[in-house]
Scaffold this motif. Structure first.
Motif, PDB file in Angstrom:
ATOM      1  N   MET A   1       0.849  -1.193   0.000  1.00  0.00           N
ATOM      2  CA  MET A   1       0.000   0.000   0.000  1.00  0.00           C
ATOM      3  C   MET A   1       0.886   1.244   0.000  1.00  0.00           C
ATOM      4  SD  MET A   1      -3.075   0.776   2.703  1.00  0.00           S
ATOM      5  CE  MET A   1      -4.043  -0.630   2.174  1.00  0.00           C
ATOM      6  N   SER A   2       0.380   2.354  -0.508  1.00  0.00           N
ATOM      7  CA  SER A   2       1.189   3.575  -0.598  1.00  0.00           C
ATOM      8  C   SER A   2       1.568   4.091   0.785  1.00  0.00           C
ATOM      9  CB  SER A   2       0.431   4.662  -1.352  1.00  0.00           C
ATOM     10  OG  SER A   2      -0.591   5.214  -0.542  1.00  0.00           O
ATOM     11  N   VAL A   3       2.601   4.917   0.806  1.00  0.00           N
ATOM     12  CA  VAL A   3       3.066   5.504   2.063  1.00  0.00           C
ATOM     13  C   VAL A   3       1.948   6.298   2.730  1.00  0.00           C
ATOM     14  CG1 VAL A   3       4.684   7.151   3.089  1.00  0.00           C
ATOM     15  CG2 VAL A   3       5.461   5.617   1.264  1.00  0.00           C
TER      16      VAL A   3
ATOM     17  N   HIS B   1      -1.329   6.086   2.298  1.00  0.00           N
ATOM     18  CA  HIS B   1      -2.422   5.230   2.749  1.00  0.00           C
ATOM     19  C   HIS B   1      -2.046   4.525   4.054  1.00  0.00           C
ATOM     20  CE1 HIS B   1      -4.375   5.651  -1.211  1.00  0.00           C
ATOM     21  NE2 HIS B   1      -5.469   5.264  -0.578  1.00  0.00           N
ATOM     22  N   ASN B   2      -0.790   4.110   4.190  1.00  0.00           N
ATOM     23  CA  ASN B   2      -0.344   3.501   5.443  1.00  0.00           C
ATOM     24  C   ASN B   2      -0.415   4.498   6.591  1.00  0.00           C
ATOM     25  OD1 ASN B   2       0.934   0.616   5.612  1.00  0.00           O
ATOM     26  ND2 ASN B   2       1.428   1.362   3.554  1.00  0.00           N
ATOM     27  N   LEU B   3      -0.024   5.727   6.315  1.00  0.00           N
ATOM     28  CA  LEU B   3      -0.010   6.740   7.370  1.00  0.00           C
ATOM     29  C   LEU B   3      -1.424   7.016   7.887  1.00  0.00           C
ATOM     30  CD1 LEU B   3       1.956   8.663   8.850  1.00  0.00           C
ATOM     31  CD2 LEU B   3       1.388  10.388   7.126  1.00  0.00           C
ATOM     32  N   PHE B   4      -2.411   7.043   6.988  1.00  0.00           N
ATOM     33  CA  PHE B   4      -3.782   7.396   7.371  1.00  0.00           C
ATOM     34  C   PHE B   4      -4.703   6.182   7.470  1.00  0.00           C
ATOM     35  CE2 PHE B   4      -2.304  11.529   5.934  1.00  0.00           C
ATOM     36  CZ  PHE B   4      -2.889  12.385   6.863  1.00  0.00           C
ATOM     37  N   LEU B   5      -4.141   4.975   7.451  1.00  0.00           N
ATOM     38  CA  LEU B   5      -4.939   3.763   7.425  1.00  0.00           C
ATOM     39  C   LEU B   5      -5.962   3.743   8.562  1.00  0.00           C
ATOM     40  CD1 LEU B   5      -5.224   1.074   5.890  1.00  0.00           C
ATOM     41  CD2 LEU B   5      -3.663   0.058   7.572  1.00  0.00           C
ATOM     42  N   GLY B   6      -7.247   3.624   8.198  1.00  0.00           N
ATOM     43  CA  GLY B   6      -8.308   3.574   9.197  1.00  0.00           C
ATOM     44  C   GLY B   6      -8.849   4.930   9.595  1.00  0.00           C
ATOM     45  N   ARG B   7      -8.211   6.007   9.145  1.00  0.00           N
ATOM     46  CA  ARG B   7      -8.694   7.361   9.462  1.00  0.00           C
ATOM     47  C   ARG B   7      -8.420   8.304   8.275  1.00  0.00           C
ATOM     48  NH1 ARG B   7      -4.481   5.997  12.844  1.00  0.00           N
ATOM     49  NH2 ARG B   7      -2.540   7.155  12.583  1.00  0.00           N
TER      50      ARG B   7
ATOM     51  N   ARG C   1       3.306   8.572  -2.684  1.00  0.00           N
ATOM     52  CA  ARG C   1       2.370   7.773  -3.474  1.00  0.00           C
ATOM     53  C   ARG C   1       2.936   6.398  -3.817  1.00  0.00           C
ATOM     54  NH1 ARG C   1       1.654  12.371  -7.899  1.00  0.00           N
ATOM     55  NH2 ARG C   1       3.895  12.309  -7.501  1.00  0.00           N
ATOM     56  N   LEU C   2       4.227   6.203  -3.554  1.00  0.00           N
ATOM     57  CA  LEU C   2       4.855   4.915  -3.836  1.00  0.00           C
ATOM     58  C   LEU C   2       4.469   3.880  -2.780  1.00  0.00           C
ATOM     59  CD1 LEU C   2       8.481   6.059  -4.772  1.00  0.00           C
ATOM     60  CD2 LEU C   2       6.698   5.203  -6.339  1.00  0.00           C
ATOM     61  N   PRO C   3       4.535   2.598  -3.123  1.00  0.00           N
ATOM     62  CA  PRO C   3       4.290   1.572  -2.095  1.00  0.00           C
ATOM     63  C   PRO C   3       5.290   1.694  -0.955  1.00  0.00           C
ATOM     64  CG  PRO C   3       4.245   0.599  -4.294  1.00  0.00           C
ATOM     65  CD  PRO C   3       4.743   2.004  -4.463  1.00  0.00           C
ATOM     66  N   LEU C   4       4.824   1.498   0.259  1.00  0.00           N
ATOM     67  CA  LEU C   4       5.697   1.615   1.429  1.00  0.00           C
ATOM     68  C   LEU C   4       6.913   0.695   1.316  1.00  0.00           C
ATOM     69  CD1 LEU C   4       5.987   2.770   4.395  1.00  0.00           C
ATOM     70  CD2 LEU C   4       4.924   0.629   5.129  1.00  0.00           C
ATOM     71  N   GLY C   5       6.717  -0.495   0.735  1.00  0.00           N
ATOM     72  CA  GLY C   5       7.792  -1.472   0.641  1.00  0.00           C
ATOM     73  C   GLY C   5       8.958  -1.033  -0.214  1.00  0.00           C
ATOM     74  N   THR C   6       8.785   0.027  -1.021  1.00  0.00           N
ATOM     75  CA  THR C   6       9.892   0.511  -1.855  1.00  0.00           C
ATOM     76  C   THR C   6      10.820   1.432  -1.080  1.00  0.00           C
ATOM     77  OG1 THR C   6       8.639   2.437  -2.665  1.00  0.00           O
ATOM     78  CG2 THR C   6       8.445   0.376  -3.909  1.00  0.00           C
TER      79      THR C   6
ATOM     80  N   GLY D   1      14.637   2.051   7.271  1.00  0.00           N
ATOM     81  CA  GLY D   1      14.642   3.161   8.230  1.00  0.00           C
ATOM     82  C   GLY D   1      13.504   4.133   7.968  1.00  0.00           C
ATOM     83  N   ALA D   2      13.253   4.425   6.695  1.00  0.00           N
ATOM     84  CA  ALA D   2      12.157   5.331   6.336  1.00  0.00           C
ATOM     85  C   ALA D   2      10.813   4.703   6.693  1.00  0.00           C
ATOM     86  CB  ALA D   2      12.220   5.672   4.850  1.00  0.00           C
ATOM     87  N   GLN D   3      10.668   3.389   6.475  1.00  0.00           N
ATOM     88  CA  GLN D   3       9.434   2.707   6.874  1.00  0.00           C
ATOM     89  C   GLN D   3       9.214   2.826   8.379  1.00  0.00           C
ATOM     90  OE1 GLN D   3       8.793  -1.283   5.296  1.00  0.00           O
ATOM     91  NE2 GLN D   3      10.286  -0.904   3.670  1.00  0.00           N
TER      92      GLN D   3
END
Length: 509
Positions: free
Chosen positions: A93-95, A97-103, A135-140, A144-146
């Motif tokens: 999932m994008s960075v 979307h992960n940050l705001f996941l669920g809200r 907008r990139l997938p978090l896994g990219t 450390g950034a993750q």
């Protein structure tokens, strides 16, 4: 008023008392270190606080009121957020979307406002030093950034308590400084932080208080500034200062009988890997036991695995008996006489569903087969030899290894290694989880193998075992060799002092 109180909490699993009347207090705006070696109870305590486990006894109080969280989500909704060592977000999932996941932000029609979400994510993460395309997938992103994304998400939920489990393990120095800046900001806002780390320099730099766990019990709690480093290490490892000083006064006056003129049978040079190991260099002579000392996370297990080919190296090389393996694979290591006994014998060593015979034979099948046919007679001879030599107690070679005691399981694993005819044995916690009698037998066996000319590298969290069993001790901290103990300096006192020594200014910055 304390922000979070744990009072006399106990938690028992089958055969293990993980927490034994543990009490812990976190005040508003406090950074409280939670430390201890493997099995001390840190993870269990965190899981009790966050609703993963329910305590058998004792009480939790949160903001002055009794609390009992049925699930981690209940704890999070109450304002207790946890950042784990392993990033537990969604890599595909994008960075943003992960940050705001669920809200996620919504427009007036109740639909996802993606533009606003991206703008806010970009602004929030800039404060954490993350400048990648959100907008990139978090896994990219780099690990450390993750981790910084996970931290930002944890703080965003209006947390009052933030639990950080080894938060700097994947961070570059620049990212560590950003993290510490965030911690200072949270501190100023009155948020309580539980900080789990094995890095002493970090603890003394950022933490106000400390609670030390050992074997599921609290052995110390108080202001960190009032606790000497060497005292903290002694408490973690279960060594009283009076014992350490007494042992130091009666230290060995000379090394054990090792041919110091012999060429090294193992030479590890400049081992560097994944920010976990930094230029690790040492050698082992025939018949010598070299200990790797240090606290949990110092890089001891990674060093063992790197030499054995199970942990990829970015730089450095390994030589065995004069043969340069460069950066070995596991196959190269085994073929050239390196045998590794892993720390977790159940997960990485024995095959519980196979028999004693089958477990021992696993490593020697190529040697006892011809044209694809295995010689049962040769296997039986090898199995009988090592069952007798190691005094493995089993009803027969066909008994399942999973039905044996821990000590006998360890012996089966050692028998498998010895059956390969190794030149070098790399032993990671060879006596962990076995009874006193079996422990003595394994220690005696290590001495016997060294006497036969095998080079041994010994990792043990038991300081006494390391000091008594090793001819030399190479001390690691944060993946760096910080000292080598030889001769009269192979004492518990010198080991503790070397582990506890502060990093030089350039390393600490």
């Amino acid at each position: 008023m304390p922000l979070l109180e744990v009072s006399d909490v106990s938690k028992t699993f089958p055969g293990v008392r993980a927490l034994d009347q543990v009490s812990f207090t976190l005040n508003p705006g406090e950074v409280h270190a939670l430390v201890g070696e493997n099995g001390a109870g840190k993870s269990t305590l965190i899981k009790v606080i966050t609703g993963v486990y329910q305590p058998d006894d004792g009480e939790l109080r949160y903001q002055g009121e009794p609390a009992r969280f049925g699930t981690p989500m209940d704890a999070q909704h109450a304002g207790i957020s946890t950042i784990y060592q392993e990033v537990n977000l969604i890599p595909l999932m994008s960075v943003s979307h992960n940050l705001f996941l669920g809200r996620e932000p919504r427009n007036r029609l109740g639909l996802l406002d993606e533009g606003r979400m991206h703008r806010e994510a970009r602004a929030i993460l800039a404060g954490y030093g993350v400048t990648a395309d959100i907008r990139l997938p978090l896994g990219t992103l780099a690990l450390g950034a993750q981790q910084m994304v996970a931290l930002a998400r944890a703080v965003m939920i209006d947390a009052k308590v933030v639990i950080m489990d080894e938060p700097t393990s994947s961070l570059e120095p620049r990212e560590v400084e950003t993290l510490f800046g965030v911690i200072r900001e949270l501190h100023a806002r009155g948020i309580g932080i539980v900080y789990v780390s094995h890095r002493l320099d970090e603890l003394y730099r950022i933490c106000d208080a400390v609670t030390i766990l050992r074997d599921g019990r609290v052995v110390h709690t108080g202001r960190l500034a009032d606790l000497e480093r060497i005292r903290l290490v002694a408490l973690m490892l279960g060594r009283e200062m009076s014992e350490i000083r007494r042992e130091g006064a009666t230290a060995f006056s000379s090394e054990k009988a090792v041919d110091t003129g012999a060429a090294p049978i193992l030479r590890a040079s400049g081992l560097t890997s994944r920010r976990k190991l930094h230029d690790i260099t040492f050698d082992v002579r025939p018949g010598e036991v070299v200990g790797l000392g240090g606290l949990l996370g110092a890089g001891r297990s990674e060093t063992i695995k790197a030499i054995g080919g199970a942990y990829p190296l970015d730089d450095g090389d390994v030589q065995v008996d004069g043969v340069d393996l460069k950066r070995p694979t596991t196959v190269q290591a085994v073929r050239n006489g390196i045998a590794v006994q892993p720390e977790d014998r159940k997960a990485e060593g024995i095959v519980a569903g196979l028999s004693v015979r089958e477990n021992i034979a696993l490593a020697v099948l190529p040697k006892v087969s011809r044209l694809g046919l295995v010689s049962d007679a040769r296997i039986d001879a090898i199995v009988e030899r090592y069952m007798t030599r190691l005094r493995i107690k089993a009803s027969s070679p066909d008994q399942l290894v999973g039905d044996l005691s821990g000590g006998n399981q360890q012996k089966v694993l050692l028998a498998r290694l010895l059956a390969t005819g190794p030149k070098v044995l790399l032993l990671d916690e060879p006596t962990r989880g076995i009874d006193v009698g079996a422990k003595a037998e394994v220690q005696s066996l290590i001495d016997e193998l060294a006497a036969e000319g095998i080079g041994v590298v010994l990792v043990s969290s038991d300081a006494e075992e390391l000091i008594e069993g090793a001819d030399r001790v190479v001390v690691l901290r944060d993946g760096v060799v910080v000292g080598t103990l030889t001769g009269a300096s192979v004492t518990t006192e010198d080991l503790m002092a070397t582990i506890a020594a502060a990093a030089p200014p350039e390393e600490a910055e």
